[in-house]
Design a protein around this motif. Sequence first.
Motif, mmCIF file in Angstrom:
data_model
loop_
_atom_site.group_PDB
_atom_site.id
_atom_site.type_symbol
_atom_site.label_atom_id
_atom_site.label_comp_id
_atom_site.label_asym_id
_atom_site.label_seq_id
_atom_site.Cartn_x
_atom_site.Cartn_y
_atom_site.Cartn_z
ATOM 1 N N GLY A 112 -9.150 27.535 -6.820
ATOM 2 C CA GLY A 112 -10.402 27.640 -5.831
ATOM 3 C C GLY A 112 -11.694 26.752 -6.470
ATOM 4 N N SER A 113 -11.242 25.955 -7.406
ATOM 5 C CA SER A 113 -12.467 25.104 -7.917
ATOM 6 C C SER A 113 -12.913 23.968 -7.217
ATOM 7 C CB SER A 113 -11.841 24.437 -9.450
ATOM 8 O OG SER A 113 -13.118 24.144 -10.009
ATOM 9 N N VAL A 114 -13.812 23.697 -6.739
ATOM 10 C CA VAL A 114 -14.719 22.713 -5.936
ATOM 11 C C VAL A 114 -15.086 21.355 -6.807
ATOM 12 C CG1 VAL A 114 -16.034 22.181 -4.178
ATOM 13 C CG2 VAL A 114 -15.015 24.387 -4.147
ATOM 14 N N ASP A 115 -14.714 20.433 -6.422
ATOM 15 C CA ASP A 115 -15.088 18.946 -6.942
ATOM 16 C C ASP A 115 -14.999 19.175 -8.597
ATOM 17 O OD1 ASP A 115 -16.136 18.295 -4.591
ATOM 18 O OD2 ASP A 115 -18.146 18.628 -4.927
ATOM 19 N N MET A 116 -13.811 19.439 -9.007
ATOM 20 C CA MET A 116 -13.344 19.229 -10.355
ATOM 21 C C MET A 116 -12.721 17.968 -10.712
ATOM 22 S SD MET A 116 -10.049 21.857 -10.143
ATOM 23 C CE MET A 116 -8.688 21.617 -9.006
ATOM 24 N N PRO A 117 -12.503 17.539 -11.824
ATOM 25 C CA PRO A 117 -11.648 16.562 -12.373
ATOM 26 C C PRO A 117 -10.173 16.566 -11.980
ATOM 27 C CG PRO A 117 -13.118 17.448 -13.962
ATOM 28 C CD PRO A 117 -13.101 18.418 -13.028
ATOM 29 N N TRP A 128 0.752 20.452 -2.388
ATOM 30 C CA TRP A 128 -0.099 21.322 -3.461
ATOM 31 C C TRP A 128 -1.418 21.433 -2.440
ATOM 32 C CZ3 TRP A 128 2.800 23.007 -7.166
ATOM 33 C CH2 TRP A 128 3.914 22.268 -7.387
ATOM 34 N N PRO A 129 -2.222 22.591 -2.828
ATOM 35 C CA PRO A 129 -3.371 22.936 -1.982
ATOM 36 C C PRO A 129 -4.533 22.079 -2.263
ATOM 37 C CG PRO A 129 -3.133 24.822 -3.700
ATOM 38 C CD PRO A 129 -1.815 23.787 -3.882
ATOM 39 N N TYR A 130 -4.332 20.841 -2.415
ATOM 40 C CA TYR A 130 -5.674 20.091 -2.719
ATOM 41 C C TYR A 130 -6.389 19.639 -1.529
ATOM 42 C CZ TYR A 130 -3.670 18.995 -7.442
ATOM 43 O OH TYR A 130 -3.668 19.076 -8.772
ATOM 44 N N SER A 131 -7.843 19.390 -1.503
ATOM 45 C CA SER A 131 -8.400 18.903 -0.281
ATOM 46 C C SER A 131 -9.816 18.113 -0.910
ATOM 47 C CB SER A 131 -8.946 20.116 0.565
ATOM 48 O OG SER A 131 -9.609 20.958 -0.112
ATOM 49 N N ASP A 132 -10.187 17.283 0.283
ATOM 50 C CA ASP A 132 -11.521 16.850 -0.258
ATOM 51 C C ASP A 132 -11.723 16.001 -1.591
ATOM 52 O OD1 ASP A 132 -12.638 18.103 2.054
ATOM 53 O OD2 ASP A 132 -13.067 19.762 0.995
ATOM 54 N N ARG A 133 -10.739 14.957 -1.612
ATOM 55 C CA ARG A 133 -10.763 14.190 -2.664
ATOM 56 C C ARG A 133 -11.731 12.957 -2.648
ATOM 57 N NH1 ARG A 133 -5.669 13.610 -6.178
ATOM 58 N NH2 ARG A 133 -4.645 15.574 -6.011
ATOM 59 N N LYS A 134 -12.420 12.483 -3.542
ATOM 60 C CA LYS A 134 -13.364 11.693 -3.694
ATOM 61 C C LYS A 134 -13.739 11.039 -4.980
ATOM 62 C CE LYS A 134 -16.746 15.324 -3.574
ATOM 63 N NZ LYS A 134 -17.854 16.011 -2.688
ATOM 64 N N ILE A 135 -14.379 9.734 -4.611
ATOM 65 C CA ILE A 135 -15.198 9.126 -5.982
ATOM 66 C C ILE A 135 -13.946 8.555 -6.721
ATOM 67 C CG2 ILE A 135 -16.890 8.916 -7.595
ATOM 68 C CD1 ILE A 135 -17.682 9.627 -4.714
ATOM 69 N N ALA A 174 0.865 -1.213 0.009
ATOM 70 C CA ALA A 174 -0.042 0.092 0.137
ATOM 71 C C ALA A 174 0.859 1.224 -0.034
ATOM 72 C CB ALA A 174 -0.920 -0.150 1.261
ATOM 73 N N LYS A 175 0.488 2.136 -0.978
ATOM 74 C CA LYS A 175 1.311 3.454 -0.953
ATOM 75 C C LYS A 175 0.342 4.497 -0.620
ATOM 76 C CE LYS A 175 4.790 3.932 -3.621
ATOM 77 N NZ LYS A 175 5.538 3.937 -4.755
ATOM 78 N N THR A 176 0.582 5.584 0.192
ATOM 79 C CA THR A 176 -0.163 6.738 0.426
ATOM 80 C C THR A 176 0.322 8.064 -0.195
ATOM 81 O OG1 THR A 176 -1.012 5.836 2.331
ATOM 82 C CG2 THR A 176 -1.267 8.336 2.225
ATOM 83 N N TRP A 177 -0.257 8.853 -1.013
ATOM 84 C CA TRP A 177 0.017 9.933 -1.540
ATOM 85 C C TRP A 177 -0.784 11.197 -1.009
ATOM 86 C CZ3 TRP A 177 3.955 9.833 -5.095
ATOM 87 C CH2 TRP A 177 4.088 8.596 -5.836
ATOM 88 N N ASN A 178 0.045 11.958 -0.131
ATOM 89 C CA ASN A 178 -0.442 13.049 0.450
ATOM 90 C C ASN A 178 -0.151 14.353 -0.540
ATOM 91 O OD1 ASN A 178 -1.295 15.088 2.173
ATOM 92 N ND2 ASN A 178 0.072 14.698 3.856
ATOM 93 N N VAL A 189 -12.486 13.339 -8.052
ATOM 94 C CA VAL A 189 -13.018 14.553 -8.071
ATOM 95 C C VAL A 189 -12.296 15.210 -6.639
ATOM 96 C CG1 VAL A 189 -14.920 15.782 -7.464
ATOM 97 C CG2 VAL A 189 -15.181 14.082 -9.254
ATOM 98 N N GLY A 190 -12.042 16.602 -6.859
ATOM 99 C CA GLY A 190 -11.381 17.022 -5.681
ATOM 100 C C GLY A 190 -11.552 18.757 -5.756
ATOM 101 N N THR A 191 -11.028 19.174 -4.825
ATOM 102 C CA THR A 191 -10.991 20.934 -4.513
ATOM 103 C C THR A 191 -9.258 21.277 -4.775
ATOM 104 O OG1 THR A 191 -13.185 20.637 -3.489
ATOM 105 C CG2 THR A 191 -11.696 22.650 -2.976
#
Length: 234
Positions: free
Chosen positions: A61-66, A26-33, A17-21, A54-56
């Motif tokens: 400043g784009s929310v839930d973008m590809p 970079w100012p990413y947050s709230d990744r999902k799906i 298992a590998k984790t990418w933070n 999908v993420g922010t």
Amino acid sequence: QHVFYCTDVTNDDTYLAKTWNWAASWPYSDRKIPDIGGYDGNGIAWWYGVIACVGTRADPGSVDMPIFNYANFDDEGSGWSSYYASYPGCENAAIEVDQTNGLFYAVFDYNHEGNWDLVLFRGNANNDGAGKISIIGQTVIGDVENTKYPAVDAHDNKVIILAQTDEAGTQYIVCYYSSYAGVNWLKSFVADGSNDETFPKIVSYGDSAICTFIMNDDLYSAYTEDGGATWSEP
């Protein structure tokens, strides 16, 4: 973002298992799906394919973008992340790589001018010469209907995209299909009965493909033998 690897599913000694933070750099947050299109055609041991999610991102400043993520072609310890702020408000993502040539197709549903449409990214998962993948083009697929919950599969330049649509009032399963690597598209319906048909998935083998979906809390399947032009009775 977490990635699970194994070379032998029956042997847990091969599990990794590998984790990418991504937010650490970079100012990413709230990744999902997330969805992943696996591909080993580059011949690189650590190169697993392309992840779509999908993420922010605080900037721009784009929310839930590809968002796309994949390993660095040249450095096992690093990876790349690319985003598309022009398509905010996405809710679902699906991606698949054509194993015959490395072309990939990623589909996101997003609210486009008051309707839920699909945005398709066509790309190439092979090294572009600078250690990255390349995006070939972007297309919005949809009409006046609300089209959501995409699924996609591809083989030998034949591509099928499925989605749930309310074009006729109830929920249908619509099919967009291409025989030319997604350059042009035709449309058919997998299921369009009086009941709601929801949450499609697909696996394809060139001209043949199987779709599964839910209707009345039961699992249904339908198949095509002509690349999505016609479908069997579910």
